[in-house]
Motif scaffolding. Structure first.
Motif, PDB file in Angstrom:
ATOM      1  N   VAL A 249       0.854  -1.188   0.000  1.00 26.93           N
ATOM      2  CA  VAL A 249       0.000   0.000   0.000  1.00 26.93           C
ATOM      3  C   VAL A 249       0.888   1.235   0.000  1.00 26.93           C
ATOM      4  CG1 VAL A 249      -1.800   1.282   1.225  1.00 26.93           C
ATOM      5  CG2 VAL A 249      -1.821  -1.225   1.249  1.00 26.93           C
ATOM      6  N   GLY A 250       0.586   2.192  -0.892  1.00 23.73           N
ATOM      7  CA  GLY A 250       1.326   3.440  -0.943  1.00 23.73           C
ATOM      8  C   GLY A 250       1.734   3.785  -2.357  1.00 23.73           C
ATOM      9  N   ILE A 251       2.683   4.711  -2.496  1.00 21.24           N
ATOM     10  CA  ILE A 251       3.205   5.113  -3.799  1.00 21.24           C
ATOM     11  C   ILE A 251       4.196   4.048  -4.255  1.00 21.24           C
ATOM     12  CG2 ILE A 251       4.363   6.933  -5.095  1.00 21.24           C
ATOM     13  CD1 ILE A 251       3.564   8.879  -2.879  1.00 21.24           C
ATOM     14  N   GLN A 252       3.915   3.404  -5.354  1.00 22.50           N
ATOM     15  CA  GLN A 252       4.693   2.243  -5.756  1.00 22.50           C
ATOM     16  C   GLN A 252       4.792   2.165  -7.275  1.00 22.50           C
ATOM     17  OE1 GLN A 252       2.207  -1.500  -5.175  1.00 22.50           O
ATOM     18  NE2 GLN A 252       1.016  -0.002  -3.987  1.00 22.50           N
ATOM     19  N   PRO A 253       5.885   1.588  -7.800  1.00 22.02           N
ATOM     20  CA  PRO A 253       5.992   1.400  -9.255  1.00 22.02           C
ATOM     21  C   PRO A 253       5.157   0.199  -9.677  1.00 22.02           C
ATOM     22  CG  PRO A 253       7.942   0.551  -8.166  1.00 22.02           C
ATOM     23  CD  PRO A 253       7.108   1.179  -7.093  1.00 22.02           C
ATOM     24  N   PHE A 254       4.601   0.295 -10.883  1.00 30.53           N
ATOM     25  CA  PHE A 254       3.820  -0.821 -11.403  1.00 30.53           C
ATOM     26  C   PHE A 254       3.897  -0.807 -12.917  1.00 30.53           C
ATOM     27  CE2 PHE A 254       0.052  -3.138 -12.785  1.00 30.53           C
ATOM     28  CZ  PHE A 254       0.113  -4.256 -11.960  1.00 30.53           C
ATOM     29  N   THR A 255       4.108  -1.993 -13.496  1.00 24.89           N
ATOM     30  CA  THR A 255       4.139  -2.170 -14.944  1.00 24.89           C
ATOM     31  C   THR A 255       3.215  -3.313 -15.300  1.00 24.89           C
ATOM     32  OG1 THR A 255       6.443  -1.452 -15.016  1.00 24.89           O
ATOM     33  CG2 THR A 255       5.612  -2.617 -16.938  1.00 24.89           C
ATOM     34  N   THR A 256       2.341  -3.099 -16.266  1.00 28.81           N
ATOM     35  CA  THR A 256       1.340  -4.117 -16.585  1.00 28.81           C
ATOM     36  C   THR A 256       1.888  -5.227 -17.463  1.00 28.81           C
ATOM     37  OG1 THR A 256       0.599  -2.735 -18.426  1.00 28.81           O
ATOM     38  CG2 THR A 256      -0.635  -2.578 -16.372  1.00 28.81           C
ATOM     39  N   ASP A 257       2.983  -5.002 -18.187  1.00 33.27           N
ATOM     40  CA  ASP A 257       3.487  -6.027 -19.092  1.00 33.27           C
ATOM     41  C   ASP A 257       5.004  -5.967 -19.126  1.00 33.27           C
ATOM     42  OD1 ASP A 257       4.178  -4.036 -21.238  1.00 33.27           O
ATOM     43  OD2 ASP A 257       2.005  -3.814 -21.281  1.00 33.27           O
ATOM     44  N   PHE A 258       5.611  -6.820 -19.941  1.00 34.82           N
ATOM     45  CA  PHE A 258       7.061  -6.981 -19.943  1.00 34.82           C
ATOM     46  C   PHE A 258       7.797  -5.764 -20.491  1.00 34.82           C
ATOM     47  CE2 PHE A 258       5.274 -11.297 -20.519  1.00 34.82           C
ATOM     48  CZ  PHE A 258       5.741 -11.876 -19.342  1.00 34.82           C
ATOM     49  N   ARG A 259       7.214  -5.028 -21.407  1.00 33.00           N
ATOM     50  CA  ARG A 259       7.931  -3.940 -22.082  1.00 33.00           C
ATOM     51  C   ARG A 259       7.322  -2.564 -21.839  1.00 33.00           C
ATOM     52  NH1 ARG A 259      11.603  -5.514 -26.118  1.00 33.00           N
ATOM     53  NH2 ARG A 259      12.314  -7.625 -25.634  1.00 33.00           N
ATOM     54  N   GLY A 260       6.345  -2.429 -20.984  1.00 32.07           N
ATOM     55  CA  GLY A 260       5.785  -1.121 -20.658  1.00 32.07           C
ATOM     56  C   GLY A 260       4.916  -0.523 -21.738  1.00 32.07           C
ATOM     57  N   PHE A 261       4.168  -1.356 -22.464  1.00 35.54           N
ATOM     58  CA  PHE A 261       3.328  -0.844 -23.548  1.00 35.54           C
ATOM     59  C   PHE A 261       2.067  -0.149 -23.048  1.00 35.54           C
ATOM     60  CE2 PHE A 261       5.383  -4.421 -25.988  1.00 35.54           C
ATOM     61  CZ  PHE A 261       6.139  -3.595 -26.786  1.00 35.54           C
ATOM     62  N   LEU A 262       1.483  -0.614 -21.945  1.00 38.56           N
ATOM     63  CA  LEU A 262       0.175  -0.112 -21.523  1.00 38.56           C
ATOM     64  C   LEU A 262       0.259   0.842 -20.347  1.00 38.56           C
ATOM     65  CD1 LEU A 262      -2.890  -0.216 -21.902  1.00 38.56           C
ATOM     66  CD2 LEU A 262      -2.925  -2.162 -20.311  1.00 38.56           C
ATOM     67  N   PHE A 263       0.931   0.448 -19.268  1.00 42.70           N
ATOM     68  CA  PHE A 263       0.987   1.269 -18.062  1.00 42.70           C
ATOM     69  C   PHE A 263       2.320   1.020 -17.377  1.00 42.70           C
ATOM     70  CE2 PHE A 263       0.401   2.166 -13.587  1.00 42.70           C
ATOM     71  CZ  PHE A 263      -0.345   3.322 -13.583  1.00 42.70           C
ATOM     72  N   PHE A 445      -5.855   3.309 -31.189  1.00 41.20           N
ATOM     73  CA  PHE A 445      -5.418   2.778 -29.896  1.00 41.20           C
ATOM     74  C   PHE A 445      -4.558   3.791 -29.156  1.00 41.20           C
ATOM     75  CE2 PHE A 445      -2.619   0.517 -27.015  1.00 41.20           C
ATOM     76  CZ  PHE A 445      -3.489  -0.376 -26.389  1.00 41.20           C
ATOM     77  N   ASP A 446      -4.798   3.892 -27.846  1.00 40.44           N
ATOM     78  CA  ASP A 446      -3.955   4.699 -26.966  1.00 40.44           C
ATOM     79  C   ASP A 446      -3.775   3.956 -25.653  1.00 40.44           C
ATOM     80  OD1 ASP A 446      -2.344   6.694 -26.081  1.00 40.44           O
ATOM     81  OD2 ASP A 446      -3.925   8.179 -25.763  1.00 40.44           O
ATOM     82  N   ALA A 447      -2.629   4.136 -25.015  1.00 32.84           N
ATOM     83  CA  ALA A 447      -2.316   3.478 -23.753  1.00 32.84           C
ATOM     84  C   ALA A 447      -2.757   4.351 -22.586  1.00 32.84           C
ATOM     85  CB  ALA A 447      -0.824   3.186 -23.672  1.00 32.84           C
ATOM     86  N   ILE A 448      -2.589   3.828 -21.374  1.00 31.87           N
ATOM     87  CA  ILE A 448      -2.858   4.623 -20.175  1.00 31.87           C
ATOM     88  C   ILE A 448      -1.663   5.525 -19.892  1.00 31.87           C
ATOM     89  CG2 ILE A 448      -3.442   4.522 -17.725  1.00 31.87           C
ATOM     90  CD1 ILE A 448      -4.520   1.679 -18.245  1.00 31.87           C
ATOM     91  N   PHE A 449      -0.476   4.923 -19.757  1.00 33.32           N
ATOM     92  CA  PHE A 449       0.757   5.698 -19.582  1.00 33.32           C
ATOM     93  C   PHE A 449       1.913   4.796 -20.019  1.00 33.32           C
ATOM     94  CE2 PHE A 449       4.292   7.570 -17.147  1.00 33.32           C
ATOM     95  CZ  PHE A 449       4.166   8.888 -17.561  1.00 33.32           C
ATOM     96  N   GLU A 450       2.302   4.919 -21.270  1.00 33.77           N
ATOM     97  CA  GLU A 450       3.285   4.010 -21.855  1.00 33.77           C
ATOM     98  C   GLU A 450       4.715   4.475 -21.600  1.00 33.77           C
ATOM     99  OE1 GLU A 450       3.700   4.018 -26.078  1.00 33.77           O
ATOM    100  OE2 GLU A 450       2.911   6.048 -26.298  1.00 33.77           O
ATOM    101  N   ASN A 451       5.615   3.505 -21.598  1.00 39.82           N
ATOM    102  CA  ASN A 451       7.054   3.768 -21.575  1.00 39.82           C
ATOM    103  C   ASN A 451       7.725   2.563 -22.233  1.00 39.82           C
ATOM    104  OD1 ASN A 451       9.581   4.794 -21.127  1.00 39.82           O
ATOM    105  ND2 ASN A 451       9.618   4.330 -18.951  1.00 39.82           N
TER     106      ASN A 451
END
Length: 602
Positions: A249-263, A445-451
């Motif tokens: 719980v708190g401010i934390q990093p999160f990546t939805t997939d292996f290469r950062g396409f979506l979030f 198509f657009d992502a939420i916050f891609e990197n």
């Protein structure tokens, strides 16, 4: 023959005597054999000597009490007491080195931290410091200032595009951990990460850095952002292999997939995660709310009110499926945005919500992403894949001036193979575009916050730079560190936009380990739009060709000590303009990017 046979047939007296003796000997042997029992099935054969001699006896030698002391009932242990097993290395003569992260170091969590001993014997402290220094020179399409210009009689649409940026970021993190994390997840973890950024940017045109042309063509800026501040609690173990459930719980990093396409972000949220089947199956259940970003550094700005942008994620990873060495992931993510009533201006005075396009009206949207991702290898071939479908609704679209049904898709794949010191790669990225902005269906198509980490990433001109869509409203063709031409007002602070031209990227590349310390990266990508109908409407011009251009980049990574403690990155990239680029940006200048990056890590 007769002479040999006849004596046996007609024995004489001497021969009868010899025959009698032989019969007597055989009779005696048979009687002796009957007297000795045969060996059992599990007992070795016994020699005839056993029946003829005495059993063997063994006598123990006398013990000399002067040489061997008798045992005592209370024998004291000969050992040195130590507070815990982590300090055993000190008894062996290994010193603690506070400034060396690769040897015994209490500050890096190698042994319990003494001030925490009142809480228990297994509390650790892990400190980290990262210095990120960036020097970048680039050429981007830049408009002439609307109210005034930097030069007399500069009344053209496109101005001079040379820009330079110096950015220094220092990241400091502290993590307090309880538990023996060598064998199992931590019982508790508390972590804080702060980042301080100082930036100096210089352009050749006014209003590129600030909405007020009086601020000139230079800008110095500083910001401190909180990137991590969370508590992690180990809830339970579910097997003898330390399969577990934990809550963060708190401010934390999160990546939805292996290469950062979506979030891929550092957001405030709650995340339930764990694994099963000896860590072959992993899962995440998360709720995340995004912070406002600092306009110039991209760091979290906790001093502002949080955005009304929530993401709910459920995903699962299955290792070694469908083959050994490949991991498959399934994801469901829902993005809920309720910023339609906001009028938000960034730190430089530009309006980013709602975007200045169409009739400039705000909107809310709900989008659900269904994704399947893979990463691993099939034999000698490495393969990374991503597939997303986006479905949902937008309450309003400023171009169509009506609500929109969102139906869009995204696919990406990278295939590579290693040949000793060389890795060859082939890349394909496809995202759907909107063919008709006025039909009530948003299909871009657009992502939420891609990197995204693909096709060269930071070394690529197209991915690295934010290219503005000059004369198309207050939106950018693409965002910094993004691959999608999403036509947002800002990747960091704007809303997702599903009325966009889409993307088709085909590329090849190579990673070459020249020495253990030097790696060279080369990438070549052909970039095209999926459909240019939206661009034609925004620019109010004739047909725009789909081919944007060819991106060529060369990067060098140097690790002088063969570790990640000192890393030097340098790259050169250019975009060879295609017909579509020349129709959109007839500036006559070649776009390029040159950067040098120094990373120091403790």
């Amino acid at each position: 023959m007769r002479r040999l046979v006849t004596p046996f047939l007609k024995p004489g007296p001497a021969r009868r005597t010899a025959l009698s003796l032989a019969v007597s000997a055989l009779t005696a042997s048979w009687a002796c054999a009957q007297a000795v029992p045969p060996p059992s099935e599990n007992e070795p054969a016994i020699e005839l000597k056993r029946a003829q001699s005495e059993p063997l006896t063994f006598t123990l030698p006398d013990i000399d009490p002067r040489q061997v002391p008798p045992p005592e009932r209370l024998d004291p242990r000969v050992s040195l007491p130590i507070p815990d097993r982590w300090r055993l290395v000190e008894q062996l003569g290994v010193p603690d080195r506070r400034w060396d992260p690769y040897n015994q170091n209490t500050l890096k969590g190698d042994r319990p931290f003494e001030p925490f001993r009142r809480w228990g014997p297994d509390w650790f402290l892990n400190l980290g410091v990262v210095s990120d220094t960036l020097v970048e020179a680039r050429n981007l399409p830049t408009p002439v200032g609307a109210q005034s210009a930097a030069r007399p009689q500069a009344n053209d649409v496109f101005g001079q595009g040379r820009q330079t940026v110096f950015a220094q970021t220092v990241i400091v993190s502290a993590s307090v951990v309880k538990g023996n994390t060598t064998f199992k997840p931590p019982d508790y973890e508390f972590k804080f990460t702060g980042a301080f950024n100082a930036t100096d940017a210089r352009l050749e045109e006014v209003r590129g850095l600030n909405v007020d042309p009086r601020t000139g063509t230079t800008r110095q800026d500083r910001h401190f952002g909180v990137q991590e501040a969370f508590a992690d609690v180990h809830l339970r173990n579910v097997s003898d292999h330390y399969d577990f459930d934990s809550l963060r719980v708190g401010i934390q990093p999160f990546t939805t997939d292996f290469r950062g396409f979506l979030f891929n972000d550092q957001a405030l949220g709650a995340r339930l995660f764990g694994n099963r089947n000896s860590n072959r199956l992993q899962y995440n259940l998360a709720w995340l709310r995004r912070f406002e970003k600092d306009t110039n550094s991209g760091l979290n700005d906790v001093s502002q009110r949080m955005r009304r942008d929530d993401t709910f994620v459920a995903n699962a990873y299955q290792q070694d499926w469908p083959v050994l060495g490949h991991t498959t992931q399934l994801t469901i993510a829902h993005n809920r945005n309720r910023e339609g009533g906001d009028d938000y201006y960034d730190r430089n005075g530009f309006q980013v919500r709602p975007a200045i396009t169409g009739d400039v009206r705000g909107r809310d949207y709900d989008v659900t992403y269904l994704g399947a991702n893979g990463d691993g290898h099939f034999g000698r071939w490495n393969l990374t894949t991503a597939l997303y479908a986006a479905v949902g609704n937008a309450s309003y679209d400023p171009i169509a001036q009506q609500s929109q049904r969102i139906e869009a898709g995204f696919a990406a794949a990278e295939l590579s193979r290693d040949f000793d010191w060389l890795r060859l790669r082939a890349t394909c990225i496809l995202s759907t575009g909107d063919k008709d902005p006025f039909d009530g269906r948003a299909t871009g198509f657009d992502a939420i916050f891609e990197n995204p980490q693909i096709a060269g990433a930071d070394t690529s001109y197209w991915i690295r730079q934010a290219i503005p869509l000059i004369g198309g409203g207050g939106v950018a063709l693409s965002g910094r560190n993004g691959v999608l031409p999403s036509l947002r007002s800002s990747k960091d602070q704007g809303q997702s936009n599903f009325v966009n031209p889409g993307l088709q990227l085909l590329g090849v590349g190579a990673d070459m380990d020249i020495t253990p310390q030097v790696r060279v990266l080369v990438n070549l990508s052909s970039i095209s739009f999926a459909d240019t109908s939206v661009l034609q409407y925004l620019r109010n011009q004739g047909p725009v060709d789909r081919h944007l251009g060819t991106d060529l980049s060369v990067g060098v990574q140097v690790r002088p000590f063969s570790t990640q403690n000192v890393v030097i990155n340098a790259s050169v990239a250019t975009l060879e303009p295609g017909r579509g680029y020349r129709q959109l940006f007839d500036s006559g200048e070649r776009p390029y990017s040159v950067l040098v990056n120094l990373l120091l890590t403790f």
